[in-house]
Design an enzyme around this catalytic site. Structure first.
Site, mmCIF file in Angstrom:
data_model
loop_
_atom_site.group_PDB
_atom_site.id
_atom_site.type_symbol
_atom_site.label_atom_id
_atom_site.label_comp_id
_atom_site.label_asym_id
_atom_site.label_seq_id
_atom_site.Cartn_x
_atom_site.Cartn_y
_atom_site.Cartn_z
ATOM 1 N N ASP A 248 -15.453 5.818 -4.923
ATOM 2 C CA ASP A 248 -14.929 4.940 -3.687
ATOM 3 C C ASP A 248 -16.201 4.615 -2.896
ATOM 4 O O ASP A 248 -17.116 5.622 -2.559
ATOM 5 C CB ASP A 248 -13.920 5.861 -2.972
ATOM 6 C CG ASP A 248 -13.447 4.925 -1.890
ATOM 7 O OD1 ASP A 248 -12.224 4.819 -1.870
ATOM 8 O OD2 ASP A 248 -14.057 5.008 -0.915
ATOM 9 N N ASP B 243 0.107 6.188 -11.119
ATOM 10 C CA ASP B 243 -0.571 6.917 -10.144
ATOM 11 C C ASP B 243 0.223 7.351 -9.395
ATOM 12 O O ASP B 243 1.057 6.924 -8.521
ATOM 13 C CB ASP B 243 -1.268 5.749 -9.229
ATOM 14 C CG ASP B 243 -2.262 6.065 -8.058
ATOM 15 O OD1 ASP B 243 -2.314 7.465 -7.870
ATOM 16 O OD2 ASP B 243 -2.725 5.470 -7.490
ATOM 17 N N ASN C 185 -0.650 9.670 -6.675
ATOM 18 C CA ASN C 185 -1.156 9.791 -5.323
ATOM 19 C C ASN C 185 -1.019 11.267 -4.672
ATOM 20 O O ASN C 185 -0.447 11.598 -3.613
ATOM 21 C CB ASN C 185 -0.646 8.875 -4.235
ATOM 22 C CG ASN C 185 -1.201 7.555 -4.411
ATOM 23 O OD1 ASN C 185 -0.531 6.867 -5.109
ATOM 24 N ND2 ASN C 185 -2.397 7.100 -3.869
ATOM 25 N N GLY D 1 0.770 -1.100 0.085
ATOM 26 C CA GLY D 1 -0.053 0.071 0.007
ATOM 27 C C GLY D 1 0.689 1.184 0.152
ATOM 28 O O GLY D 1 0.299 2.419 -0.074
ATOM 29 N N SER D 2 2.099 1.194 -0.067
ATOM 30 C CA SER D 2 3.056 2.332 -0.116
ATOM 31 C C SER D 2 3.131 3.150 -1.226
ATOM 32 O O SER D 2 2.896 2.537 -2.398
ATOM 33 C CB SER D 2 4.359 2.035 0.376
ATOM 34 O OG SER D 2 4.871 1.071 -0.729
ATOM 35 N N ASP D 3 2.934 4.809 -1.224
ATOM 36 C CA ASP D 3 2.870 5.405 -2.474
ATOM 37 C C ASP D 3 3.595 6.697 -2.101
ATOM 38 O O ASP D 3 4.242 6.697 -1.225
ATOM 39 C CB ASP D 3 1.371 5.507 -2.963
ATOM 40 C CG ASP D 3 0.564 6.405 -1.960
ATOM 41 O OD1 ASP D 3 0.994 7.434 -1.403
ATOM 42 O OD2 ASP D 3 -0.517 5.809 -1.753
ATOM 43 N N LYS E 119 2.681 2.819 -9.191
ATOM 44 C CA LYS E 119 2.931 3.962 -8.553
ATOM 45 C C LYS E 119 4.091 4.864 -8.963
ATOM 46 O O LYS E 119 4.916 4.398 -8.955
ATOM 47 C CB LYS E 119 2.904 3.559 -6.948
ATOM 48 C CG LYS E 119 1.786 2.679 -6.376
ATOM 49 C CD LYS E 119 0.726 3.831 -6.102
ATOM 50 C CE LYS E 119 -0.680 3.016 -5.623
ATOM 51 N NZ LYS E 119 -1.852 3.886 -5.109
ATOM 52 N N GLU F 93 -3.066 8.958 -12.437
ATOM 53 C CA GLU F 93 -4.114 8.991 -11.289
ATOM 54 C C GLU F 93 -3.689 9.971 -10.400
ATOM 55 O O GLU F 93 -2.635 9.941 -9.870
ATOM 56 C CB GLU F 93 -4.394 7.731 -11.066
ATOM 57 C CG GLU F 93 -5.309 7.635 -9.838
ATOM 58 C CD GLU F 93 -5.582 6.140 -9.486
ATOM 59 O OE1 GLU F 93 -5.540 5.137 -10.425
ATOM 60 O OE2 GLU F 93 -5.756 5.635 -8.262
ATOM 61 N N GLU G 2 -10.616 -1.490 -10.009
ATOM 62 C CA GLU G 2 -9.306 -1.853 -9.613
ATOM 63 C C GLU G 2 -9.329 -3.186 -8.702
ATOM 64 O O GLU G 2 -10.605 -3.419 -8.049
ATOM 65 C CB GLU G 2 -8.956 -0.650 -8.641
ATOM 66 C CG GLU G 2 -7.703 -0.550 -8.105
ATOM 67 C CD GLU G 2 -7.057 0.645 -7.449
ATOM 68 O OE1 GLU G 2 -7.690 1.591 -7.087
ATOM 69 O OE2 GLU G 2 -5.711 0.631 -7.201
ATOM 70 N N HIS H 114 -12.263 2.995 -7.583
ATOM 71 C CA HIS H 114 -11.061 2.912 -6.789
ATOM 72 C C HIS H 114 -11.331 1.580 -5.966
ATOM 73 O O HIS H 114 -12.505 1.442 -5.442
ATOM 74 C CB HIS H 114 -10.690 3.947 -5.688
ATOM 75 C CG HIS H 114 -9.834 3.859 -4.745
ATOM 76 N ND1 HIS H 114 -10.170 3.934 -3.461
ATOM 77 C CD2 HIS H 114 -8.559 3.653 -4.696
ATOM 78 C CE1 HIS H 114 -8.928 3.689 -2.661
ATOM 79 N NE2 HIS H 114 -8.128 3.570 -3.407
ATOM 80 N N ALA H 115 -10.486 0.838 -5.659
ATOM 81 C CA ALA H 115 -10.481 -0.260 -4.568
ATOM 82 C C ALA H 115 -9.327 -0.581 -4.061
ATOM 83 O O ALA H 115 -8.146 -0.170 -4.141
ATOM 84 C CB ALA H 115 -11.176 -1.597 -5.449
ATOM 85 N N GLY H 116 -9.208 -1.703 -3.281
ATOM 86 C CA GLY H 116 -8.017 -2.144 -2.500
ATOM 87 C C GLY H 116 -8.398 -1.912 -1.110
ATOM 88 O O GLY H 116 -9.336 -2.175 -0.636
ATOM 89 N N GLU I 124 -10.707 9.157 -5.414
ATOM 90 C CA GLU I 124 -10.677 8.208 -4.409
ATOM 91 C C GLU I 124 -10.590 9.120 -3.161
ATOM 92 O O GLU I 124 -11.059 8.854 -2.045
ATOM 93 C CB GLU I 124 -9.473 7.095 -4.096
ATOM 94 C CG GLU I 124 -8.121 7.947 -4.141
ATOM 95 C CD GLU I 124 -6.811 6.860 -4.105
ATOM 96 O OE1 GLU I 124 -6.896 6.275 -5.303
ATOM 97 O OE2 GLU I 124 -6.116 6.706 -3.264
ATOM 98 N N LYS J 19 -1.206 -1.392 -12.796
ATOM 99 C CA LYS J 19 -1.116 0.185 -12.496
ATOM 100 C C LYS J 19 0.245 0.291 -11.429
ATOM 101 O O LYS J 19 0.430 -0.743 -10.696
ATOM 102 C CB LYS J 19 -2.058 0.672 -11.419
ATOM 103 C CG LYS J 19 -2.386 2.082 -11.275
ATOM 104 C CD LYS J 19 -3.547 2.660 -11.011
ATOM 105 C CE LYS J 19 -3.926 2.413 -9.515
ATOM 106 N NZ LYS J 19 -5.147 2.672 -8.968
#
Lengths: 448, 448
Positions: free
Chosen positions: A326, A248, A250, A24-26, A220, A274, A384, A353-355, A303, A218
Site C-alpha cells: 500500500d 475479500d 476485510n 467502499g463498504s465492506d 467483498k 484477502e 487493484e 492494494h489500491a482504491g 493493506e 473482487k
C-alpha cells in the site's frame, strides 16, 4: 538541485462523503467517508511536492496532528540533503527518541510519515522532470539501496542481497519499460461488488465492466455466508469459468472461522481470500494459508500491514501467497522498496492494494518499477483498480483495456485539484457545510 | 450506580523534563521527557474517574487529539450501561468503522483507548469503593470474562478456557489475598542503571538500593558493547552471585546482532534480555529465544507490544519467556485480562513493565489480580519498579522491603495532584514556561 530548500509544509483534512452511496463498504468498514491527509511542501525556488495518506473519515484530524509534529524534520532541509542520505532522513522521521514511543512505525504516526515522504518523493521526481516510476527505473541500484532502512530485516534480506536483486533486474529492463509503455500493467476491479451494493447494482456494474475488457473481479464477503454464496455465484456466472474471482473479508474472522467460511466458498474458485483475519496475525495467516492450500485458494494481505517487519514475517512464515503493498500505509516509497525486494527474494508475487483516494494514482508507479526492475514477471500479478474519485487529481490514472498505462507527468501523481481540496475540506468546505445544513441532516454518516 | 451518567471528559498534555537529568535514557530513547495524556471523566452526580497513558514527550499532543476523537463514545453513556456490556463498549472504541483504519488497535489510537478506558475502570472501582485490584478479585468470573474482547484470539484461548482458568483461580484466593496484604508483591528496580548514568552514579544508586532490600536489578544495554561489559560486571560484582540481573536493549538490535551481543554478556548471568529487537518481530524473538536458551538467558518483551493478537503470537511461537504487560500500551484492563489469561494457559510468567509516569501505580493492580486469581504463583515473577515521579500522584505506590504493598484507596491509583498537572501542562505550565525562558534555553531537549 542544491539550492532547493523546503520552506513550507501545509496539511489539509480532505473528506469525500462516500458513505452516502455505500461506496467502499465492506464487512468491517460499513460507512467509510474516503478521505486524505493532504500534504503540500514548498521550496524556496517555488517548486511544490504533494503527498497524501488515505483514511476513512473520522480520525483524519489525528493524522494531521501527527503530520504537524513531523513537519519540523522537513522544514529547513534541502532536497539534496534529504535524497543524499534518504536512509538517514527516513530514520530521523521514524525513530525520533521521543516520538517513536507512540508508534514505532505503525498506526497514525506511520500514516503521517507516509504522507510527508510521499510529498518528498513527488518533489524529487518533479525536480528531475520525471514521473516517479521513471525516476526509480533510471536510478542507480546503489542509490536505490541507500533509500532503504534495513533495520530489523537483515535476517531476511541483507543490503548485498538487495543490491544483487536490483543488479539482476537491470537485464532486459529497457524492453520491459517499452512493453509497459505500450500495453500497461494488468489490473483487476473492485468497483462492482462492494458489500453494500444490492444484487441488481452488482449485475449492472459487472456487465459494464465485462464490456470494457475487465476479466478479474473482487467481491467483498464476510458479513453473511448465504449472501456471500449468492453474490459469488452471481459473479462467477457472469464472468464465466475463465474469469478471475477474488474474495475479500476485510479482517472479519477469527482463524478457525476463516477456514470454515472460505471452504464454503471454494466452489466458486476464488484465486485468493484477502484479509481473512487480523492484519497483525502472522501465525494466523500462516495457519489459514496451510488449510486452504489444498483447495487452491491463496491468502492475500497487506493493506493494513503496518511496516516492513510485519511483511518480513508474513514472508518468512509462508503466511501469504500475494503481497498487497500500500502506497500510504507503509513509510512511503522507501519502505515499499524494502518490501518489493523481500517479496522478490521469497518469490511471492506483489499485487498492490489500491482504491480509496489516490491509492491507484500512487501505487501504479511502484508496481511499474517492480515489474521493470525487480520481479521481471507478470505471472499471478495484477494491480487493484477502483473507479472512484480520480476526477479530483491533476494527473488521474489512465486505464486502457483493463491495464494501468504508465503516467507521463513528472511526479508521483499525488497532486489534487485545488478546487476539489477546497470544496471537500472538513468541516469547513462547502460540500460538508451543505451536508450539515438542517435539510440534509437526516442522511447517515454525513458528519463524524 | 444506575443514575451515573458520564457528562464530561477532559484531557491534558502533562510533561516532566526528565531529559535534563538523563532519567529514563536507553539505547533507543536517549532523551525522554516522561509525559502523560491525562484524562478526567466526570459523572452527573459528581464522581470523577482518572485515566492516563504514558508517552515520552513529543507527540503527546497527537494522543490528546485521539482521545478527543474517542470522547464521543463516552460522553452521555451511563456507567452501568458500559460495565454491563463492557466487551461491546470496548469493541465500539476499537472498531469504529471509520476510525479503525488509522489503527486498528495499535499506536496512537490504542494509547488513547487505554487512557480513556483506564479512566472508566477507575470510575468503576471508585463507584464500588474499592481499589481496582480488589474490584477484580471480588468480581464474578463470568463478569470478568464479559469484559474481554476475544476477537482474533480464539485459536489460542476460548471463552470457556478462560472461564475455566478463572474458576480454578478461585481456590485458595483468600489466602493469597491475605499474603499480598501482608507481604506485598515482589519487585525489581530499574532505577540504578539508566544508560545515561556515569559509573559513579550507578555504584552509588546500587549501594543505596542494596541497603534498602533490593536484590533484583535491571541494566540498560545496547549502545556500546564495551560499556555494557563494564557496567554489567560492575553491577554483578556489587549484587553478588545470588542477586538477579536483567538486561534491556530497548529494541536496539537486528536478530543476528542480538544473539551475538547477548552471548558476550552471558558471563554476567542475566535472567533475561529485554526487547532485543523490533517489538513487532515475533519470529525474530522466537529465533533469539531459541539461540539463547542454551545459555540460560530468557527473552522478555511487551512494553511496546500493541495488542492481544501480538501477545498471542509471541506465546504461540515460544518467542518470549517473560510476558511484560503494560497498563497503558494495551487497551486498558480489558485487554490486559486477555493477556494474563493467555499467559496462564501457555504457562509463561508475567513480569509487568512499569516506570514512566504512573505505570507502577496502575500495573500493581493487575499483577496483584494475576497472582490472587490467575497464576497463583510467584515463581520467576516480579514487577518492575522505578522511583520517579510518584510524588505527583494522590495515592502513590508503597514499596516495602522491595515489594509492592497493595493499594487501599478506591480506584486505579490514576489520580494526579492538581498542582502537578497544572504546573507541568505543556507548553503553558509554569515548569515549561520557565525552561523556555531565555536564561534556560541552552538546556537540551527541554522543549520539543
Amino acid at each position: 538541485m542544491s539550492k532547493t530548500e523546503i520552506v513550507r509544509l501545509s496539511v489539509s483534512d480532505v473528506r469525500f462523503p462516500t458513505s452516502l452511496e455505500q461506496h467502499g463498504s465492506d464487512a468491517m468498514h460499513t460507512d467509510p467517508d474516503y478521505s486524505v491527509a493532504y500534504v503540500v511542501i514548498e521550496t524556496d525556488d517555488g517548486l511544490k511536492g504533494y503527498g497524501l495518506t488515505f483514511t476513512l473519515g473520522k480520525g483524519t484530524e489525528i493524522v494531521l496532528c501527527a503530520v504537524e509534529a513531523l513537519s519540523g524534520f522537513v522544514i529547513g532541509k534541502h532536497l539534496d540533503e534529504i535524497v543524499n542520505d534518504f536512509r538517514g532522513f527516513y530514520r530521523q522521521l521514524t525513530s525520533d527518541g521521543q516520538m517513536r514511543w507512540i508508534g514505532p512505525e505503525k498506526g497514525v504516526i506511520q500514516l503521517a510519515t507516509a504522507a510527508v515522504l510521499n510529498a518528498v518523493w513527488d518533489l524529487w521526481a518533479r525536480s528531475e522532470g520525471k514521473p516517479l516510476w521513471k525516476l526509480l527505473v533510471d536510478m542507480d541500484p546503489k542509490k536505490l539501496i541507500s533509500c532503504i532502512d534495513f533495520r530489523y530485516i537483515t535476517d531476511a534480506l541483507t543490503e548485498q542481497e538487495a543490491l544483487d536483486i536490483l543488479l539482476k533486474g537491470q537485464e532486459g529492463k529497457r524492453q520491459r519499460e517499452e512493453q509497459m509503455l505500450e500495453k500497461g500493467y494488468p489490473a483487476y476491479t473492485t468497483s462492482c461488488a462492494w458489500l453494500g451494493y444490492p444484487d441488481q447494482q452488482l449485475k449492472q456494474l459487472c456487465t459494464e465492466a465485462l464490456s470494457t475488457g475487465w476479466t478479474r473481479f473482487k467481491v467483498k464477503v464476510g458479513a453473511d455466508l448465504q449472501d456471500d454464496i449468492r453474490r459469488c455465484r452471481l459473479i462467477r456466472q457472469m464472468i464465466g469459468p475463465s474469469g478471475t474471482l477474488m474474495i475479500d473479508a476485510n479482517q472479519r474472522w477469527d482463524v478457525g472461522e476463516a477456514v470454515t467460511w472460505v471452504t464454503r466458498l471454494a466452489e466458486f474458485r476464488p484465486l485468493w481470500i484477502e484479509e481473512p483475519t487480523s492484519p497483525d496475525d502472522i501465525l494466523g495467516h500462516a495457519a489459514i494459508s496451510k488449510a486452504l492450500a489444498p483447495l487452491g485458494i491463496g491468502v492475500a494481505t497487506g493493506e493494513q500491514c503496518h511496516n516492513r517487519v510485519m511483511f518480513k514475517q508474513l514472508l518468512q512464515a509462508s503466511a501469504l501467497q500475494f503481497v498487497q503493498i500500500d502506497s500510504c500505509r507503509l513509510g512511503s516509497v522507501n519502505e515499499n522498496l524494502a518490501v518489493l525486494l523481500m517479496a522478490c527474494k521469497f518469490q511471492v508475487p506483489v499485487c498492490p492494494h489500491a482504491g480509496g483516494v489516490g491509492l491507484c494514482e500512487l501505487v501504479q508507479h511502484l508496481i511499474l518499477f517492480d515489474y521493470i526492475c525487480v520481479s521481471a514477471s507478470l505471472d499471478n500479478r495484477m494491480c487493484e483498480y477502483v473507479d472512484h474519485l480520480h476526477e479530483h487529481f491533476k494527473s488521474p490514472v489512465i486505464i486502457r483495456d483493463a491495464h494501468y498505462m504508465p503516467p507521463k507527468d513528472p511526479g508521483y501523481s499525488t497532486e489534487m485539484l485545488e478546487e476539489s481540496v477546497r470544496r471537500h475540506q472538513y468541516p469547513q468546505g462547502e460540500v460538508w457545510q451543505e451536508l450539515q445544513s438542517p435539510a440534509k441532516r437526516a442522511r447517515p454518516s454525513a458528519h463524524s
